[in-house]
Structures are given as C-alpha cells and as structure tokens.
Write a protein that holds these residues in place. Structure first.
Motif, PDB file in Angstrom:
ATOM      1  N   GLU A  64       0.892  -1.569   0.048  1.00  0.00           N
ATOM      2  CA  GLU A  64      -0.492   0.365   0.043  1.00  0.00           C
ATOM      3  C   GLU A  64       0.789   1.015  -0.346  1.00  0.00           C
ATOM      4  N   LYS A  65       2.120   1.037   0.416  1.00  0.00           N
ATOM      5  CA  LYS A  65       2.909   2.657   1.274  1.00  0.00           C
ATOM      6  C   LYS A  65       3.595   2.766  -0.497  1.00  0.00           C
ATOM      7  N   SER A  75       2.780   1.106  -3.515  1.00  0.00           N
ATOM      8  CA  SER A  75       2.217   2.131  -4.400  1.00  0.00           C
ATOM      9  C   SER A  75       1.316   3.482  -4.408  1.00  0.00           C
ATOM     10  N   GLU A  76       1.003   4.206  -2.957  1.00  0.00           N
ATOM     11  CA  GLU A  76       1.293   5.673  -3.322  1.00  0.00           C
ATOM     12  C   GLU A  76       2.443   6.379  -2.927  1.00  0.00           C
ATOM     13  N   LYS A  77       3.223   5.868  -2.865  1.00  0.00           N
ATOM     14  CA  LYS A  77       5.192   6.664  -3.269  1.00  0.00           C
ATOM     15  C   LYS A  77       4.377   6.656  -4.521  1.00  0.00           C
ATOM     16  N   ARG A 130       1.840   5.998  -7.534  1.00  0.00           N
ATOM     17  CA  ARG A 130       1.215   7.219  -7.578  1.00  0.00           C
ATOM     18  C   ARG A 130       1.597   8.045  -7.444  1.00  0.00           C
ATOM     19  N   THR A 131       2.095   8.479  -6.610  1.00  0.00           N
ATOM     20  CA  THR A 131       2.261  10.240  -6.178  1.00  0.00           C
ATOM     21  C   THR A 131       3.581  10.931  -7.587  1.00  0.00           C
ATOM     22  N   ARG A 172      -2.190   0.306  -8.343  1.00  0.00           N
ATOM     23  CA  ARG A 172      -3.195  -0.576  -6.824  1.00  0.00           C
ATOM     24  C   ARG A 172      -2.325  -0.759  -5.742  1.00  0.00           C
TER      25      ARG A 172
END
Length: 76
Positions: free
Chosen positions: A6-7, A9-11, A13-14, A42
């Motif tokens: 999750e972390k 994928s967040e990085k 996407r950002t 995702r």
C-alpha cells in the motif's frame, strides 16, 4: 493488501502524477503490460527488482525513492 504494498503504491502514484505520467505511458516506457502497471499502481502485486528499476528509470528517480520507509524500532 499488505501495508508495504500500500505504501509503495502510494509513493509510485504520487511520483507518477507529479511527473504527469499516465499508467498507459508508464507501461509504454517500461515495456510492462498496461493492466499489470495498473495492478502495481493499486498495490495488488509484488514486483521484481527488474520492474522496480525500470519504473524508477521511467520516472527519472532512484528505486529507493519509491520504497516505503520502515521504522524497525517499533515492536510488533
């Protein structure tokens, strides 16, 4: 989805959005299937080091920039 995925994928996407690169364009730049890039974005799949480096190259960053930081001092 694991917390690490999750972390990550967040990085990803950002960074991807900051560089104004769509999933489709990232797929083309990395020669990774578009649907698989979506799953990476995702946090649905673990990726290989080869893919991590290809993504970092396409985003013009270091692979470590995409990896989540972990606080090992916390007890589980």
């Amino acid at each position: 989805m694991s917390e690490l995925l999750e972390k990550f994928s967040e990085k990803l996407r950002t960074m991807r959005k900051k560089k104004k690169i769509s999933q489709d364009k990232l797929a083309n730049l990395t020669d990774i299937d578009r649907s698989y890039v979506g799953r990476i974005d995702r946090g649905e799949v673990n990726i290989t080091l080869d893919k991590l480096y290809a993504i970092a190259k396409a985003l013009e960053c270091q692979p470590a920039d995409l990896l989540p930081e972990i606080d090992y001092s916390q007890e589980e």
